[in-house]
Design an enzyme around this catalytic site. Structure first.
Site: not given
Length: 447
Positions: A185-186
């Site tokens: 998850h960026c």
């Protein structure tokens, strides 16, 4: 949830089997994940989408400074149209970078539809009735073995989505979804990186690296032109263009970040790994069942078609009925509560304003700790009503007579029921007994 076509209905249908339009909602409106939707479900973002605006700010502001203080000055120094090309290239790179950022952040990363009911337990022939969204008490196996390219791979059961995750799938705790080929998850793009947007994520990081190198290089070109044109040293030339110094420092720091990501993900693609697998599993000591060779691995990421989304966020689905709330206090449920139920464990006391509304303001009630309290305005009665003021003239001072009480256990109202005659007798006796009243008034004073 796998969303199919909505059930057909006619406006004239009035039977029990007819579907009412009012109970149909869009899939994105009933979505159970933590995602944020825009344009009526056409764009899907993560819950931390606000960080996307900060990322856009970090890209656009340095480019604007470069165009104003560097590129516009170089346009006059280069012959023909080569000076204009400097401005055109940096603007094109910026727009391309922003488009890739939107494609990475605003599309379905590969969310697997949730199950409305848990899967059936294999080898179990009985029947277990469960409601929607509930896992049966029979414990499902936490893992299963599947064969991938001749290698056994374990898949896990997700209690939230009520399904066995496919290989390379993981549940994102931030977006609250199971994502196919979950990479990470960026927070910079505010979205999960998975099967359907990993290609755009890598291209975004790579184009950001190229943009940083481009700005950094032409800042040095501009400083060099000042040195040659005015015969100044490098330090004096840099002092004449402070914007170039700021851009040099900024692009140098940024290129280490985005450049490092580009190199790292190039390695991951060449070995057909994800960031999650690399940090969690590390195929160093066992074979990677997904590794097909460097060329085939790159072809799989960049040259294969992106699978369609498993979710139609704009489709109309029946609205799930809301669970009726129940007022639960004191350890049992009151089906038709008219008064607050006594919470005996927490020591709360019920109040009857109506039953004692006509009583004298200086009513005395015996507490559970054998002390006397004088209450002003409203009267509170302790749950333990076994002791009350003596109603008989021959009772001695300080001696209480036990009166029968009517318990509220099992009553629908959940409250104690005190007969008005009992209260009136207690009040009348306290008035007639002057000595007892004086002692009570001296011990309890609400003021």
């Amino acid at each position: 949830m796998n969303v199919g076509p909505p059930p057909s209905f006619r406006a004239s249908d009035s039977g029990a089997g007819a579907v009412d339009k009012s109970v149909l909602v869009r899939t994105y409106q009933a979505w159970k994940g933590s995602n944020i939707f825009c344009l009526q479900g056409r764009l899907i973002f993560g819950p931390d989408v606000r960080s996307l605006f900060f990322t856009v700010f970090l890209i656009v502001v340095p480019v604007v400074i470069f165009c104003i203080f560097v590129a516009s000055k170089l346009m006059d120094d280069f012959p023909h149209d080569s000076g204009i090309s400097i401005m055109v290239v940096v603007v094109a790179l910026t727009l391309f970078d922003l488009i890739l950022l939107l494609l990475t952040s605003g599309r379905d990363p590969g969310i697997i539809a949730r199950n409305a009911n848990p899967p059936e337990l294999e080898g179990y022939e009985g029947s277990t009735e469960v409601g929607p969204g509930q896992t049966p008490q029979l414990r499902l196996p936490r893992t299963k073995d599947v064969i991938v390219n001749g290698i056994t791979v374990k898949i896990k059961y997700c209690d939230t989505c009520m399904l066995y995750r496919p290989p390379r799938c993981s549940h994102c705790s931030i977006c609250n979804n199971c994502v196919e080929k979950f990479d990470h998850h960026c927070p910079w793009v505010g979205q999960c990186i998975g099967l359907r947007n990993y290609r755009f994520f890598f291209m975004f990081v790579f184009s950001s690296t190229v943009l940083c190198l481009y700005v950094h290089a032409f800042c040095w070109v501009y400083i060099k032109r000042i040195m040659n044109g005015e015969g100044l040293s490098i330090w004096k030339a840099m002092a004449k263009t402070p914007a170039s110094i700021v851009l040099l420092v900024y692009s140098f720091i940024s290129v280490w970040f985005v450049g490092g990501l580009t190199i790292f993900h190039t390695y991951l693609i060449s070995t057909n790994q994800s960031t999650y697998e690399n940090f969690r599993y590390r195929y160093d000591q066992r074979d990677n069942p997904y590794n097909k060779g460097v060329i085939e691995n790159f072809m799989e990421v960049f040259c294969t078609s992106i699978p369609p989304s498993k979710n139609n966020f704009r489709a109309k689905i029946p609205k799930e009925p809301a669970i009726q709330s129940r007022r639960i206090t004191g350890g049992y449920v009151s089906p038709t509560p008219r008064k607050p139920v006594t919470d005996i464990e927490m020591g709360r006391k019920p109040v009857w304003d109506e039953a004692v509304g006509d009583a004298d303001d200086h009513e005395e009630i015996v507490r559970n700790d054998n002390s006397l309290d004088k209450h002003c305005g409203s009267v509170e009665l302790s749950p333990d009503l076994s002791r009350i003021l003596p109603p008989e003239p021959e009772s001695t001072e300080g001696r209480g007579i036990s009166h029968p009480r009517r318990s509220s256990w099992g009553r629908k109202s959940g409250s104690w029921d005190i007969s008005p005659e009992v209260i009136a007798a207690a009040v009348g006796e306290s008035k007639r007994n002057d000595n007892l009243t004086n002692e009570i008034n001296s011990r309890a004073n609400c003021k």
